[in-house]
Design a protein around this motif. Sequence first.
Motif, mmCIF file in Angstrom:
data_model
loop_
_atom_site.group_PDB
_atom_site.id
_atom_site.type_symbol
_atom_site.label_atom_id
_atom_site.label_comp_id
_atom_site.label_asym_id
_atom_site.label_seq_id
_atom_site.Cartn_x
_atom_site.Cartn_y
_atom_site.Cartn_z
ATOM 1 N N ALA A 1 -19.992 0.703 -4.465
ATOM 2 C CA ALA A 1 -18.352 0.311 -4.207
ATOM 3 C C ALA A 1 -18.138 -1.367 -4.943
ATOM 4 O O ALA A 1 -18.817 -1.994 -4.946
ATOM 5 N N ILE A 2 -16.823 -1.105 -5.451
ATOM 6 C CA ILE A 2 -16.297 -2.581 -5.931
ATOM 7 C C ILE A 2 -15.026 -3.027 -5.357
ATOM 8 O O ILE A 2 -13.994 -2.179 -5.292
ATOM 9 N N ILE A 3 -14.945 -4.127 -5.399
ATOM 10 C CA ILE A 3 -13.812 -4.764 -4.809
ATOM 11 C C ILE A 3 -13.107 -5.513 -6.227
ATOM 12 O O ILE A 3 -13.601 -6.373 -6.668
ATOM 13 N N ALA A 4 -12.044 -4.693 -6.671
ATOM 14 C CA ALA A 4 -11.672 -5.132 -8.147
ATOM 15 C C ALA A 4 -10.537 -6.173 -7.811
ATOM 16 O O ALA A 4 -9.721 -6.480 -6.926
ATOM 17 N N GLY A 5 -10.605 -6.810 -8.844
ATOM 18 C CA GLY A 5 -9.468 -8.078 -9.130
ATOM 19 C C GLY A 5 -8.001 -7.393 -9.583
ATOM 20 O O GLY A 5 -7.983 -6.001 -9.879
ATOM 21 N N PRO A 6 -6.951 -8.077 -9.660
ATOM 22 C CA PRO A 6 -5.753 -7.300 -10.077
ATOM 23 C C PRO A 6 -5.958 -6.972 -11.396
ATOM 24 O O PRO A 6 -6.294 -7.343 -12.281
ATOM 25 N N ALA A 7 -5.175 -5.620 -11.714
ATOM 26 C CA ALA A 7 -5.427 -4.875 -12.854
ATOM 27 C C ALA A 7 -4.568 -5.612 -13.906
ATOM 28 O O ALA A 7 -4.757 -5.312 -15.355
ATOM 29 N N ALA A 8 -3.615 -6.313 -13.499
ATOM 30 C CA ALA A 8 -2.712 -6.927 -14.477
ATOM 31 C C ALA A 8 -3.476 -8.333 -15.128
ATOM 32 O O ALA A 8 -2.994 -8.752 -16.190
ATOM 33 N N THR A 9 -4.585 -8.670 -14.797
ATOM 34 C CA THR A 9 -5.423 -9.534 -15.333
ATOM 35 C C THR A 9 -6.594 -9.130 -15.920
ATOM 36 O O THR A 9 -7.109 -7.990 -15.755
ATOM 37 N N THR A 10 -7.010 -9.443 -17.333
ATOM 38 C CA THR A 10 -8.029 -8.740 -18.176
ATOM 39 C C THR A 10 -9.512 -9.086 -17.553
ATOM 40 O O THR A 10 -10.214 -8.146 -17.564
ATOM 41 N N THR A 11 -9.557 -10.140 -16.598
ATOM 42 C CA THR A 11 -10.765 -9.988 -15.831
ATOM 43 C C THR A 11 -10.938 -8.783 -14.855
ATOM 44 O O THR A 11 -11.841 -8.292 -14.615
ATOM 45 N N GLY A 12 -9.753 -8.812 -14.002
ATOM 46 C CA GLY A 12 -9.717 -7.692 -13.012
ATOM 47 C C GLY A 12 -10.274 -6.361 -13.570
ATOM 48 O O GLY A 12 -10.900 -5.546 -13.192
ATOM 49 N N GLY B 1 -11.706 -0.729 -4.388
ATOM 50 C CA GLY B 1 -10.945 -1.314 -3.586
ATOM 51 C C GLY B 1 -10.064 -2.275 -4.345
ATOM 52 O O GLY B 1 -10.564 -3.036 -4.950
ATOM 53 N N GLN B 2 -8.790 -2.245 -4.289
ATOM 54 C CA GLN B 2 -7.934 -3.306 -4.853
ATOM 55 C C GLN B 2 -7.667 -4.758 -4.058
ATOM 56 O O GLN B 2 -7.050 -4.510 -3.053
ATOM 57 N N GLY B 3 -8.187 -5.523 -4.894
ATOM 58 C CA GLY B 3 -8.288 -7.029 -4.375
ATOM 59 C C GLY B 3 -7.206 -7.819 -5.109
ATOM 60 O O GLY B 3 -6.524 -7.546 -6.168
ATOM 61 N N ASP B 4 -7.152 -9.050 -4.846
ATOM 62 C CA ASP B 4 -6.283 -9.917 -5.748
ATOM 63 C C ASP B 4 -7.128 -11.490 -5.992
ATOM 64 O O ASP B 4 -6.465 -12.386 -6.212
ATOM 65 N N PHE B 5 -8.355 -11.245 -6.021
ATOM 66 C CA PHE B 5 -9.181 -12.544 -6.119
ATOM 67 C C PHE B 5 -9.047 -13.580 -5.016
ATOM 68 O O PHE B 5 -9.362 -14.670 -5.509
ATOM 69 N N GLN B 6 -8.765 -13.199 -3.780
ATOM 70 C CA GLN B 6 -8.620 -14.203 -2.533
ATOM 71 C C GLN B 6 -9.527 -13.355 -1.587
ATOM 72 O O GLN B 6 -9.493 -12.114 -1.583
ATOM 73 N N ALA B 7 -10.046 -14.180 -0.388
ATOM 74 C CA ALA B 7 -10.664 -13.852 0.391
ATOM 75 C C ALA B 7 -10.333 -12.687 1.233
ATOM 76 O O ALA B 7 -10.756 -11.756 1.658
ATOM 77 N N GLU B 8 -8.808 -13.051 1.826
ATOM 78 C CA GLU B 8 -8.216 -12.010 2.684
ATOM 79 C C GLU B 8 -8.344 -10.399 2.155
ATOM 80 O O GLU B 8 -8.857 -9.453 2.785
ATOM 81 N N SER B 9 -8.246 -10.490 0.662
ATOM 82 C CA SER B 9 -8.155 -9.078 0.220
ATOM 83 C C SER B 9 -9.422 -8.286 0.208
ATOM 84 O O SER B 9 -9.820 -7.261 0.320
ATOM 85 N N GLY B 10 -10.683 -9.185 -0.164
ATOM 86 C CA GLY B 10 -11.929 -8.920 0.179
ATOM 87 C C GLY B 10 -12.444 -8.428 1.313
ATOM 88 O O GLY B 10 -13.057 -7.261 1.657
ATOM 89 N N ARG B 11 -11.840 -9.363 2.401
ATOM 90 C CA ARG B 11 -12.304 -8.787 3.931
ATOM 91 C C ARG B 11 -11.534 -7.379 4.285
ATOM 92 O O ARG B 11 -12.207 -6.217 4.774
ATOM 93 N N ARG B 12 -10.018 -7.016 3.866
ATOM 94 C CA ARG B 12 -9.362 -5.833 4.030
ATOM 95 C C ARG B 12 -10.083 -4.706 3.427
ATOM 96 O O ARG B 12 -10.376 -3.476 3.896
ATOM 97 N N VAL B 13 -10.443 -4.877 1.934
ATOM 98 C CA VAL B 13 -10.964 -3.821 1.341
ATOM 99 C C VAL B 13 -12.311 -3.553 2.000
ATOM 100 O O VAL B 13 -12.469 -2.079 2.117
ATOM 101 N N THR B 14 -13.063 -4.337 2.260
ATOM 102 C CA THR B 14 -14.296 -3.899 2.818
ATOM 103 C C THR B 14 -14.264 -3.234 4.007
ATOM 104 O O THR B 14 -15.009 -2.301 4.518
ATOM 105 N N GLU B 15 -13.333 -3.505 5.024
ATOM 106 C CA GLU B 15 -12.911 -2.681 6.130
ATOM 107 C C GLU B 15 -12.587 -1.529 5.983
ATOM 108 O O GLU B 15 -13.003 -0.299 6.629
ATOM 109 N N GLY B 16 -12.047 -1.223 4.918
ATOM 110 C CA GLY B 16 -11.741 0.272 4.497
ATOM 111 C C GLY B 16 -12.867 1.087 4.055
ATOM 112 O O GLY B 16 -12.815 2.345 4.380
ATOM 113 N N PHE B 17 -13.529 0.317 3.236
ATOM 114 C CA PHE B 17 -15.101 1.001 2.987
ATOM 115 C C PHE B 17 -15.746 1.363 4.110
ATOM 116 O O PHE B 17 -16.268 2.354 3.998
ATOM 117 N N LEU B 18 -16.154 0.401 4.884
ATOM 118 C CA LEU B 18 -16.651 0.548 6.121
ATOM 119 C C LEU B 18 -16.245 1.705 7.174
ATOM 120 O O LEU B 18 -17.027 2.280 7.910
#
Length: 343
Positions: free
Chosen positions: A180-191, A215-232
């Motif tokens: 699985a992947i926690i993605a960065g914002p789709a509006a950014t080229t790196t995301g 999982g859609q993240g925003d390059f910040q820690a809280e989104s990584g936690r939230r998305v990972t909880e959804g994966f689990l």
Amino acid sequence: MASIKDVAAAAGVSVATVSRVLNDHPSVSADARTRVLAAVETLGYRPNAVARSLRTDQTRTLGLVISDVLNPYFTELARSVEEEARALGYSVIIGNADERPDLQDHHVRTLLDRRIDGLLVSPTDGGSPLMLEAARGGTPMVFVDRWIPGVDVPVVRADGQRAVRDLVAHLYGLGHRRLAIIAGPAATTTGSERVRAFREALGEYGVPLPDAYIGQGDFQAESGRRVTEGFLDLPEPPEVVFAADNLMALGALDAVRARGLRVPDDIALAAFDDIRWFVHTDPPVTAIAQPTGELGRAAVRALIDRIEGRPPQSVTLPARLVVRRSCGARPAMNQTPVQRSTS
């Protein structure tokens, strides 16, 4: 955003008269000056301060707008930019966008008003009218790490596609199949780019990437936690979580530990953007490392080339995979779902 022609039309004068007023030329009548300044105020017109300074004198100052000063990657990037600029006789003013387009535009506007000689930007998105106007209006500018597609501005960046392929090969060799992947914002080229590279690399091994594993993240820690909880919480959780930046990886690690799970025994973890902290986590985190210092130095050199009238060059440097222990050390013996703690 108003142009100099709009100001001229509103004031009932020529563009040349507006230019003379803005440059404080003495040949303009008091009445014309009053009308021009009133139109400037009403329309919110902001002259291109950088272009004007280049016609008169240089401030030997560069602007740097980074996406998130709390992200160690951008902190290191800013440091290398400042060091290289200082070595070449320039100072740097830094603005932190905090991954917010409105803050990005605030800093860009402020830096232009301060008559910087050129601007380095890691765009938070590609839709800012102010950013597009500055890029297309002659402001010496270089995009670093991220860019705005279709805008003719030099880009200094790392290419992570090969490193992502190396990561997937490493994970596949360890026996992992549910990635699985926690993605960065789709509006950014790196995301968007990192998700695409991950999907393509998985495809080379015939491994799917279901929507539930993106999982859609925003390059910040809280989104990584939230998305990972959804994966689990999925009926069949992934065996590996790949976070598309370091802060989201740290958030993912927090989520795993909060469930009483262990990395890599229960679930593996990898990250884009290596940081010094990753060698001190337990276990150390496998990560894709960008040549951050080289990127910062190359970006400064490209910008100064543009300021001084030399043809600037875009620069692409390779990222590399750094293997540590967070993905396991041997092939998995089974493909059973992660067992969540009940404690």
